[in-house]
Scaffold this motif. Structure first.
Motif, PDB file in Angstrom:
ATOM      1  N   ASN A  62     -11.185   6.426   0.259  1.00 56.29           N
ATOM      2  CA  ASN A  62     -11.881   5.183   0.570  1.00 56.29           C
ATOM      3  C   ASN A  62     -12.905   5.368   1.682  1.00 56.29           C
ATOM      4  O   ASN A  62     -13.888   4.629   1.759  1.00 56.29           O
ATOM      5  CB  ASN A  62     -10.894   4.077   0.940  1.00 56.29           C
ATOM      6  CG  ASN A  62     -11.492   2.699   0.743  1.00 56.29           C
ATOM      7  OD1 ASN A  62     -12.141   2.431  -0.264  1.00 56.29           O
ATOM      8  ND2 ASN A  62     -11.307   1.821   1.715  1.00 56.29           N
ATOM      9  N   GLU A 113      -5.828   4.528  -9.865  1.00 54.55           N
ATOM     10  CA  GLU A 113      -7.023   4.204  -9.087  1.00 54.55           C
ATOM     11  C   GLU A 113      -6.836   4.241  -7.574  1.00 54.55           C
ATOM     12  O   GLU A 113      -7.793   4.497  -6.839  1.00 54.55           O
ATOM     13  CB  GLU A 113      -7.542   2.799  -9.456  1.00 54.55           C
ATOM     14  CG  GLU A 113      -8.001   2.636 -10.879  1.00 54.55           C
ATOM     15  CD  GLU A 113      -6.858   2.416 -11.860  1.00 54.55           C
ATOM     16  OE1 GLU A 113      -6.901   2.977 -12.972  1.00 54.55           O
ATOM     17  OE2 GLU A 113      -5.907   1.691 -11.489  1.00 54.55           O
ATOM     18  N   ASP A 114      -5.651   3.971  -7.058  1.00 51.24           N
ATOM     19  CA  ASP A 114      -5.475   3.711  -5.632  1.00 51.24           C
ATOM     20  C   ASP A 114      -5.108   4.923  -4.781  1.00 51.24           C
ATOM     21  O   ASP A 114      -4.853   4.785  -3.586  1.00 51.24           O
ATOM     22  CB  ASP A 114      -4.404   2.630  -5.416  1.00 51.24           C
ATOM     23  CG  ASP A 114      -4.887   1.256  -5.867  1.00 51.24           C
ATOM     24  OD1 ASP A 114      -6.109   1.104  -6.052  1.00 51.24           O
ATOM     25  OD2 ASP A 114      -4.050   0.354  -6.038  1.00 51.24           O
ATOM     26  N   GLY A 117       0.778  -1.230   0.000  1.00 47.55           N
ATOM     27  CA  GLY A 117       0.000   0.000   0.000  1.00 47.55           C
ATOM     28  C   GLY A 117       0.808   1.277   0.000  1.00 47.55           C
ATOM     29  O   GLY A 117       0.364   2.284   0.537  1.00 47.55           O
ATOM     30  N   ALA A 120      -7.191   1.506   3.844  1.00 47.74           N
ATOM     31  CA  ALA A 120      -6.660   1.493   2.491  1.00 47.74           C
ATOM     32  C   ALA A 120      -5.232   2.029   2.544  1.00 47.74           C
ATOM     33  O   ALA A 120      -5.043   3.221   2.674  1.00 47.74           O
ATOM     34  CB  ALA A 120      -7.518   2.354   1.564  1.00 47.74           C
ATOM     35  N   ALA A 121      -4.216   1.207   2.477  1.00 47.63           N
ATOM     36  CA  ALA A 121      -4.305  -0.250   2.468  1.00 47.63           C
ATOM     37  C   ALA A 121      -4.272  -0.773   3.902  1.00 47.63           C
ATOM     38  O   ALA A 121      -3.873  -0.078   4.821  1.00 47.63           O
ATOM     39  CB  ALA A 121      -3.108  -0.803   1.697  1.00 47.63           C
ATOM     40  N   GLU A 169      -1.176   4.290  -1.413  1.00 48.41           N
ATOM     41  CA  GLU A 169      -2.136   4.845  -0.469  1.00 48.41           C
ATOM     42  C   GLU A 169      -1.429   5.651   0.621  1.00 48.41           C
ATOM     43  O   GLU A 169      -1.927   6.708   1.049  1.00 48.41           O
ATOM     44  CB  GLU A 169      -2.966   3.721   0.168  1.00 48.41           C
ATOM     45  CG  GLU A 169      -3.920   3.030  -0.784  1.00 48.41           C
ATOM     46  CD  GLU A 169      -3.310   1.809  -1.481  1.00 48.41           C
ATOM     47  OE1 GLU A 169      -4.069   0.927  -1.909  1.00 48.41           O
ATOM     48  OE2 GLU A 169      -2.060   1.745  -1.594  1.00 48.41           O
TER      49      GLU A 169
END
Length: 374
Positions: A194, A71-72, A41, A353-354, A44
């Motif tokens: 998120n 996207e993350d 992660g 996230a994550a 993130e």
């Protein structure tokens, strides 16, 4: 531009200098050096607004092997002040990757360093605490005394008000998925993407408000609930947010806070906060629910905490409250619950996230709280 041969260094305020190679942009950057123990992660982590103003040291030995995707991200940009890794992966391999991590760091002007002994560095930060630091590369890499002086001239984290730098400038609405069941006012102190997704998935229409939002402006929305987000900086510097939380408690509107929001609620209840030696930053931190004894493995990112003892009951201006959760590693307060008004908070990240999803049900608890109040 290939920066793999450009010399770089991390300089700590105690005079420690760790040499390596440039990773990302060339130049200098300053912030508070902290370490993150997450093995996954990194995208993130880099985009989490709670890391604003901090130079993040990754304890995982290799970083960048899945590249960078579109996207993350937890916000629209990289938030860290600088980045320190042991081994920057030379190539990325992931079907969603759009470019390399080093390329993205350079594109966004983030100065980093690779080839550093992050194990030794993490031990130093654990023993001596998080401290001011600077990352230098290329022409910015000068003499030890000069670089150390620049680091020591930088601001400290204690007393820093940073939420206004990462909060939305204007209100906006995140629609619910499907039929909207509740309208929630989200105080954006550095909210993660998120979090809004998880609220939306539960039929919540989120009205995201700037950190400077006044109680009157919030109440005009006639919300079913109020959410206090995560964010950077010292909660002692957030008087307007604390006053807003008190206004919500006085009106008995259901309230849920995470991370920075936990500290804001704590101060609204009359509890002091303090700066931790090196904080909690990672995705494997055990937290126990004092009422049930249930242990959750949680994602966390904070350098301040609320004062209190595990399971402690205390009086507040809004009735009785208790320390609902604590960390098994050091006993730090990880959650608060009001007994006479509909409000609770946790210090960790249930949106994870994550990280692990052990605590995702807390969003359902918030929905239940609003349902009981309606």
């Amino acid at each position: 531009m290939d920066t793999s041969t450009v010399r770089a260094a991390l300089v700590l305020e105690d005079g420690t200098i760790l040499s390596g190679r440039a990773f990302g942009a060339i130049g200098s950057s300053f912030g508070e050096a902290v370490f993150c123990t997450g093995m996954t992660g990194y995208q993130e982590t880099l985009t989490d607004p709670s890391y604003h103003g901090q130079i993040v040291v990754q304890t995982a030995p290799q970083i960048g092997n899945t590249g960078w995707n579109d996207e993350d991200g937890e916000s629209a940009r990289i938030q860290v002040a600088g980045y320190v890794v042991r081994d920057a992966s030379r190539r990325a391999s992931n079907w969603r990757s759009r470019r390399g991590l080093g390329e993205e760091l350079a594109r966004q002007g983030i100065v980093g360093v690779t080839g550093v002994d992050t194990r030794s560095l993490t031990r130093r930060l654990r023993e001596r605490g998080a401290m001011r630091a600077g990352v230098f590369s290329g022409d910015a890499l000068t003499g030890p005394a000069e670089m150390t002086a620049l680091v020591q001239a930088g601001p400290v984290m204690a007393g820093a008000e940073l939420a206004s730098r990462v909060s939305t400038a204007e209100p906006y609405v995140r629609p619910a998925v499907g039929t909207a069941r509740f309208r929630v006012a989200v105080l954006d102190l550095g909210v993660k993407a998120n979090t809004l997704r998880m609220l939306a998935a539960r039929g919540i229409e989120s009205h995201v408000l700037p950190a400077s939002c006044s109680p009157d402006r919030l109440m005009a929305l006639e919300p079913d609930g109020v959410f206090l987000s995560n964010g950077p900086g010292d909660p002692a510097a957030m008087t307007p947010a604390v006053e807003l939380a008190r206004a919500v408690l006085e009106r008995r509107i259901p309230l849920f806070g995470i991370c920075f929001g936990n500290q804001i609620l704590g101060r609204a209840l009359g509890r002091p906060t303090y700066k931790m030696r090196y904080g909690h930053r990672g995705t494997n931190i055990p937290v126990v629910d004092s009422a049930t004894g249930r242990v959750s493995i949680t994602a966390q990112n904070h350098g301040f905490a609320v004062e209190g003892e595990p399971g402690e009951r205390f009086d507040s201006p809004y009735g009785a409250a208790l320390v609902s959760h604590h960390c098994l590693n050091d006993g730090a307060v990880e959650g608060l619950r009001c007994l006479d008004v509909p409000a609770f908070s946790v210090q960790y990240h249930p949106e994870a996230a994550a990280g692990p999803h052990d605590a995702a049900s807390l969003f359902d608890d918030f929905v239940s709280l609003m349902g009981e109040a309606s």
